[in-house]
Design an enzyme around this catalytic site. Sequence first.
Site, PDB file in Angstrom:
ATOM      1  N   ASP A 127       0.814  -1.230   0.000  1.00  0.00           N
ATOM      2  CA  ASP A 127       0.000   0.000   0.000  1.00  0.00           C
ATOM      3  C   ASP A 127       0.847   1.279   0.000  1.00  0.00           C
ATOM      4  O   ASP A 127       0.336   2.351  -0.316  1.00  0.00           O
ATOM      5  CB  ASP A 127      -0.927   0.023   1.228  1.00  0.00           C
ATOM      6  N   ARG A 274      -0.219  -9.103  -4.750  1.00  0.00           N
ATOM      7  CA  ARG A 274       0.713  -9.380  -3.652  1.00  0.00           C
ATOM      8  C   ARG A 274       1.551 -10.636  -3.890  1.00  0.00           C
ATOM      9  O   ARG A 274       2.442 -10.935  -3.095  1.00  0.00           O
ATOM     10  CB  ARG A 274      -0.067  -9.571  -2.339  1.00  0.00           C
TER      11      ARG A 274
HETATM   12  O1  F6P Z   1      -2.370  -4.086   3.351  1.00  0.00           O
HETATM   13  C1  F6P Z   1      -2.206  -4.873   2.216  1.00  0.00           C
HETATM   14  C2  F6P Z   1      -3.532  -5.290   1.652  1.00  0.00           C
HETATM   15  O2  F6P Z   1      -3.279  -6.049   0.486  1.00  0.00           O
HETATM   16  C3  F6P Z   1      -4.495  -4.148   1.346  1.00  0.00           C
HETATM   17  O3  F6P Z   1      -4.208  -3.477   0.164  1.00  0.00           O
HETATM   18  C4  F6P Z   1      -5.806  -4.899   1.322  1.00  0.00           C
HETATM   19  O4  F6P Z   1      -6.904  -4.064   1.644  1.00  0.00           O
HETATM   20  C5  F6P Z   1      -5.626  -5.942   2.394  1.00  0.00           C
HETATM   21  O5  F6P Z   1      -4.230  -6.120   2.552  1.00  0.00           O
HETATM   22  C6  F6P Z   1      -6.259  -7.273   2.076  1.00  0.00           C
HETATM   23  O6  F6P Z   1      -6.101  -8.101   3.169  1.00  0.00           O
HETATM   24  P1  F6P Z   1      -6.374  -9.680   3.182  1.00  0.00           P
HETATM   25  O7  F6P Z   1      -5.219 -10.332   2.472  1.00  0.00           O
HETATM   26  O8  F6P Z   1      -6.404 -10.013   4.620  1.00  0.00           O
HETATM   27  O9  F6P Z   1      -7.644  -9.903   2.457  1.00  0.00           O
END
Ligand code: F6P
Length: 341
Positions: A127, A274
């Site tokens: 982020d 990610r």
């Molecule tokens: O903080 C990183 C992030 O990928 C954010 O951009 C997103 O809102 C969140 O984590 C998603 O989280 P999770 O993987 O718990 O769904």
Amino acid sequence: MKVGVLTGGGDCPGLNAVIRAVARRSVSRGHEVVGIRSGWRGLVDGTFEPLGSREVSGLLPRGGTIIGTSRTNPYRLDGGVDAVLENFRVAGLDALVAIGGEDTLGVAARLHSEHEFPVVGVPKTIDNDLSATDYTFGFDTAVFICTEAIDRLHTTAESHNRVMVVEVMGRHTGWIAVMSGIAGGADVILIPEHPISVEEACADIQRRHERGKDFSIVVVSEGYELEGQGDDSEIDEFGHVRLSERGVGARLASLIEQRTGYETRVTVLGHVQRGGSPTPRDRVLATRYGLKAADLVHEGRFGRMAALHGDAIVDVSLEEATAELKTVPEEWYEVARAFFG
Ligand code: F6P
């Protein structure tokens, strides 16, 4: 010294590169390095694994984190903080390197100020919303992935004369949306910090069509607030709602289609942003952060976080780094806006 390393919060490309750098530098100085499983959860439960030269070999290009991660908040668990302190002591640890974003490092800052806990931080998050550092590692890879997706969506949008809405991550800030939108040539970008209305977005799309471009790319950050949008999504241990569940991209696409009459589709990039191998820039940044964290530990300078200022790796206080979110400034949004419509 015996040095613990943990990775907390959402994973991101480059975590393993930091682990490798911390371990390589610390081991070369005669310290022992131990991985703590699944973020703060591993200190609450006391689950550790060795991180020697063999374990960290071949990690540089590898995505994710070999020691696991979680969104566990010891301050939310009954006896959680006491368990962290006790397991740390029993394991014979002298220092901790916490690799994380605002939540993980917020816990680190609090443990340090309330218990003089010997911790140093490394700023991680796709982020890019951490104060006191110019960039977090993982962000460059996420922007690269989103830009590639936007490039791909351009060709199909053009072939079908469609509007393509791309929803990207970023939580409460629009860094990923703005940077990938600029790089990919988005025609409209909607972010939480500088929220243009759906009407303005539609007017931009219409203006573009009037000058002969009958397809458009719209990038929307998951944290953009659509009028009348409810918030009944699940909340995690740090009080964050799961923004992906609100489906802002799909709702925006349907509003655009209704208001402009142009056929519209939505793509939600989600966790693809990610995953996978870090870009060279993230590998280098993560490596420099890892070496700095190992140096801070060796010098006994706890309560500090490795940070990037310009081209230099410096250290800042954990408190300063977690005091507030770093949002997209107006001048960055203006760069993007110059190409709307
Ligand atoms: O903080 C990183 C992030 O990928 C954010 O951009 C997103 O809102 C969140 O984590 C998603 O989280 P999770 O993987 O718990 O769904």
